[in-house]
Design a protein around this motif. Structure first.
Motif, mmCIF file in Angstrom:
data_model
loop_
_atom_site.group_PDB
_atom_site.id
_atom_site.type_symbol
_atom_site.label_atom_id
_atom_site.label_comp_id
_atom_site.label_asym_id
_atom_site.label_seq_id
_atom_site.Cartn_x
_atom_site.Cartn_y
_atom_site.Cartn_z
ATOM 1 N N PHE A 82 0.032 7.175 2.901
ATOM 2 C CA PHE A 82 0.298 8.285 2.148
ATOM 3 C C PHE A 82 -1.417 8.381 1.309
ATOM 4 O O PHE A 82 -2.413 7.327 1.390
ATOM 5 N N THR A 83 -1.980 9.247 1.503
ATOM 6 C CA THR A 83 -3.236 9.764 0.163
ATOM 7 C C THR A 83 -2.636 10.593 -0.843
ATOM 8 O O THR A 83 -1.818 10.560 -1.167
ATOM 9 N N GLU A 84 -4.068 10.749 -1.150
ATOM 10 C CA GLU A 84 -4.034 10.569 -2.818
ATOM 11 C C GLU A 84 -2.524 12.227 -2.515
ATOM 12 O O GLU A 84 -1.587 12.185 -3.306
ATOM 13 N N GLN A 85 -2.954 13.543 -2.011
ATOM 14 C CA GLN A 85 -2.402 14.839 -2.154
ATOM 15 C C GLN A 85 -0.767 13.671 -1.632
ATOM 16 O O GLN A 85 0.518 14.682 -1.782
ATOM 17 N N ARG A 86 -0.041 13.101 -0.273
ATOM 18 C CA ARG A 86 0.966 12.890 0.171
ATOM 19 C C ARG A 86 1.863 11.916 -0.735
ATOM 20 O O ARG A 86 3.133 12.046 -1.293
ATOM 21 N N CYS A 87 1.061 11.256 -1.686
ATOM 22 C CA CYS A 87 1.677 10.983 -2.741
ATOM 23 C C CYS A 87 2.136 11.895 -3.909
ATOM 24 O O CYS A 87 3.189 11.402 -5.192
ATOM 25 N N TYR A 88 1.787 12.918 -3.877
ATOM 26 C CA TYR A 88 2.125 13.877 -5.198
ATOM 27 C C TYR A 88 2.840 14.379 -4.819
ATOM 28 O O TYR A 88 4.090 15.057 -5.490
ATOM 29 N N GLU A 89 3.137 14.869 -3.228
ATOM 30 C CA GLU A 89 4.044 15.407 -2.860
ATOM 31 C C GLU A 89 5.454 14.881 -2.819
ATOM 32 O O GLU A 89 6.261 15.210 -3.129
ATOM 33 N N VAL A 115 -2.984 23.801 1.613
ATOM 34 C CA VAL A 115 -2.377 23.807 1.466
ATOM 35 C C VAL A 115 -1.201 22.550 0.873
ATOM 36 O O VAL A 115 -1.123 21.239 1.847
ATOM 37 N N ALA A 116 0.183 22.425 0.568
ATOM 38 C CA ALA A 116 0.824 21.192 0.485
ATOM 39 C C ALA A 116 2.200 21.269 0.951
ATOM 40 O O ALA A 116 3.028 22.632 0.808
ATOM 41 N N VAL A 117 2.893 20.456 0.994
ATOM 42 C CA VAL A 117 4.184 20.850 1.273
ATOM 43 C C VAL A 117 5.019 19.764 0.645
ATOM 44 O O VAL A 117 5.053 18.396 0.321
ATOM 45 N N VAL A 118 5.972 20.673 -0.527
ATOM 46 C CA VAL A 118 6.641 20.128 -1.666
ATOM 47 C C VAL A 118 8.420 20.588 -1.456
ATOM 48 O O VAL A 118 8.722 21.401 -0.943
ATOM 49 N N GLY A 119 9.621 19.692 -0.652
ATOM 50 C CA GLY A 119 10.561 20.375 -0.125
ATOM 51 C C GLY A 119 10.988 21.427 1.207
ATOM 52 O O GLY A 119 11.435 22.027 1.001
#
Length: 153
Positions: A82-89, A115-119
């Motif tokens: 888990f990176t910072e981005q993955r924690c938020y996702e 980009v980020a991926v959420v859901g």
């Protein structure tokens, strides 16, 4: 009777880690706790909480872990990185209506092509900020502020 003890011990462990993480969070990035000769950082406390079954869905802890992961740091939880981005996702996967986490995610990803991926859906930085603004504008009742110390079932 032994099962009840296991649950109680698990709840005590989780609440202790949550309290410790909250204290270390307030003390700053370099703060550590000495527990019987073992030094724990707030990142280690967050990871310990997220490795528990009841702590795994704690969106505040996911957000705070993301905030604590600086300089491209990453942690491994149950074999996943888990990176910072993955924690938020991950946090938004459990609660997609948290405007603070959307804002943090937008700040983190930066750049036009990132980009980020959420859901399962991709979001650009601008879309993350738009989502945060939409949630804030739609809020009729102010939500209570999040706390690391959550009720343990």
């Amino acid at each position: 009777h032994n099962n009840n003890n296991a649950v109680a011990e698990s709840s005590l462990y989780l609440s202790t880690m949550q309290s410790l993480a909250e204290i270390l969070h307030k003390e700053g990035d370099s703060a550590v706790a000495n527990i019987k000769g073992q030094y724990l950082s707030k990142v280690q406390c967050y990871v310990a909480i997220l490795e528990t079954v009841s702590g795994r869905r704690n969106t505040t802890v996911w957000n705070n872990l993301g905030l604590a992961l600086v300089n491209d740091a990453a942690v491994t939880i149950d074999g996943e990185v888990f990176t910072e981005q993955r924690c938020y996702e991950t946090s938004l996967g459990f609660d997609s209506e948290d405007e603070v986490v959307w804002t943090n995610l937008g700040i983190t990803i930066g750049g036009i092509k990132v980009v980020a991926v959420v859901g399962g859906q991709e979001y650009t930085q601008e879309q993350c900020f738009q989502r945060a603004d939409e949630i804030a504008a739609a809020a009729v009742v102010t939500k209570p502020s999040s706390s690391l110390v959550a009720a343990v079932e």
